[in-house]
Scaffold this motif. Structure first.
Motif: not given
Length: 549
Positions: A498-502
């Motif tokens: 996963v990548s996360l929201r800023p």
């Protein structure tokens, strides 16, 4: 209420009766000629502060065709176009068709090995490319191919704004041994050349598959295919000359080729290009150009939501929003609608279906499968028949999961110089998509996943898409991709990236617990890795194979 109730042609589909649209033109050149005749002074292409009218695009592409003919180019020859979203892409493609040739779309992210493969496979005799791509990649590749003429151009042409956010580091380059495109066009502008008669079944494009499951193959996209699906976009969505089209998808990709270039050539609606995608610049462009229609991967719309200048008023004009090419989490559709007030309509298709084979009807919200949480990809578009078949090749009833097999005027006749691959994927002209899904009792279609991506965890079958959709429900998750990895006990187990929201945070244990609460014990990911970015194609499709290691 069924989706078919107020759509007579959809009711015909449900009854297994024809519901087609009549192709209005024999080829794409004739299609554009009709637009020039009716709207010669209307903008055809907008590129920052640059404008090209339909008449000017006609003249520029005529000159390009004359320049090709001067090199010995003949009907059926191939022109490879290796460029970002710049006006020269449209000029070269249209000029190639006018010369009787086949346009070969090349991903501008391709490096030497990939470019070499496509040039050799297509047998292209002409390469059109940006100066920087020639210097960095093509100059070393061309000598070993059939390319005899290289035409170079700069992304700085056709505009004067030179926005540093987009053109940072870009400069004009002297490419010795190549032909400058602007010089070529100036030389042949006004030169009359004999019109080449193009038939509907002549190949217009070689569109190479993304290679997410193997080496790219050149789908032979015919003029009939292109004209039909340009009309599909126009008539399904209701796009007309008063619309403004955003070129958000890469032009080399089938979405860009049809939903951007072909749709603009057909309707006369201006195509707004931005060289390469930048979320802040895109929002400003939508606002300033009063863009009404956009089609792109869901990652484009996620990026717009996370841009620092994301304001509801900036996207007020954007009333026709379609997304395809990658699974769409229902939570993202809700979030986009909450932020900007516009619903994202799902559309589904493949390179081999010349973009759409399914789409959500305008005015209808796609249902969400209550079991898997998957958003429907819509219903088959005009004159398209889609079967759901089991491993034995037999048709399956509504609700049962099988491979989607598509037939229709948008399905390509085969792969370039690959008869065995053609016979395998297109027996009898019906495309075996490799995508697994089902149709519900109301005629809505749902994708489950790619057949090759299924995970076998201790004998239990897990579809990555279902796990990804659950992860997208976590408010910190920006992107998610799920794969199967070796496991000593289960043979294979579920791992998520996963990548996360800023500005948001979440550790792997928290995300695993989140999934565990919402999924069967055999489905939730045992491993989660958080990354800054996930690997994806230039069109935004997540590359699971690169995550398997």
């Amino acid at each position: 209420m069924s989706v078919y109730d107020d759509k007579p042609w959809l009711a015909l589909y449900q009854q297994g009766k024809p519901h087609g649209i009549t192709p209005e033109f024999a080829n794409v050149v004739d299609m554009f000629a009709a637009t020039v005749a009716t709207r010669p002074n209307a903008d055809a292409v907008r590129y920052f502060d640059g404008r090209i009218t339909a008449r000017e695009l006609d003249e520029l592409s005529d000159a390009f065709a004359a320049g090709l003919a001067d090199t010995g180019f003949v009907r059926g020859d191939r022109v490879a176009i290796y460029a970002q979203n710049v006006p020269q892409f449209v000029i070269a493609q249209l000029g190639t068709w006018k010369a009787g040739g086949i346009a070969v779309s090349v991903n501008p992210m391709n490096r030497a090995r990939e470019l070499d493969l496509i040039l050799r496979d297509s047998g292209a005799s002409v390469l059109v490319c940006l100066e920087g791509l020639y210097r960095d990649v093509a100059a070393d590749v061309v000598p070993g191919t059939d390319v005899r003429t290289v035409i170079t151009t700069s992304e700085l042409e056709h505009q004067t704004r030179c926005d540093k956010r987009v053109f940072s580091g870009v400069e004009r380059i002297d490419c010795a041994g190549t032909v400058d495109m602007a010089t070529l066009i100036d030389r042949f502008r006004g030169t009359a050349t004999p019109k080449v008669q193009l038939d509907p079944d002549d190949v217009a494009l070689l569109t190479y598959t993304s290679g997410t499951t193997g080496p790219p193959k050149g789908a032979m996209t015919t003029h009939r295919n292109v004209v039909f699906n340009a009309q599909t976009y126009r008539d399904w969505i209701g796009v007309g000359p008063d619309d403004v089209l955003l070129g958000a998808a890469p032009l080399f990709h089938i979405t860009g080729l049809i939903a951007h270039i072909a749709l603009s050539l057909l309707t006369g609606a201006p195509l707004v290009l931005m060289y390469r995608f930048d979320p802040e610049v895109t929002i400003e462009t939508i606002r300033d150009e009063r863009v009404t229609f956009a089609a792109g991967s869901i990652t484009v719309f996620i990026a717009l939501m996370n841009a620092p200048n994301a304001e509801r008023s900036a996207l007020a004009s954007l009333t026709k929003v379609y997304s395809g090419g990658a699974p769409i989490p229902p939570s993202t559709v809700r979030a986009f609608q909450d932020m900007f007030g516009h619903y994202i309509y799902n559309v589904y298709g493949l390179t081999e279906t010349t973009s759409p084979s399914h789409a959500v009807p305008v005015g209808a919200d796609a249902p969400v499968d209550p079991t898997s949480g998957a958003l429907s990809v819509g219903v088959p578009v005009f004159d398209t028949v889609v079967r759901v078949v089991g491993d034995d090749g037999r048709d399956l009833p509504p609700g049962e999961v099988g491979e989607l097999v598509t037939s229709g005027p948008q399905v390509v006749p085969g792969y370039w110089n690959k008869p065995e691959e053609t016979a395998k994927a297109l027996p009898g002209g019906a495309l075996h998509t490799g995508d697994v899904g089902y149709m519900d009792s109301d005629g809505w279609f749902y994708l489950v996943d790619r057949k090759k991506d299924q995970i076998n965890a201790g004998g239990y079958k897990v579809w990555p898409r279902e796990v990804e959709d659950v992860l997208y429900e976590h408010d910190a998750v920006r992107e998610a991709a799920v794969v199967g990895v070796p496991d000593d006990y289960r043979g294979e187990t579920v791992k998520a990236f996963v990548s996360l929201r800023p500005g948001r945070s979440a550790d792997p244990d928290e995300l695993i617990a989140f999934c565990k609460e919402r999924m069967a014990a055999y489905k939730y990911p045992r491993q989660i890795e958080v990354r800054d970015e996930l690997p994806k194609t230039v069109t935004g499709k997540l590359l699971r194979r690169e995550l398997r290691g």
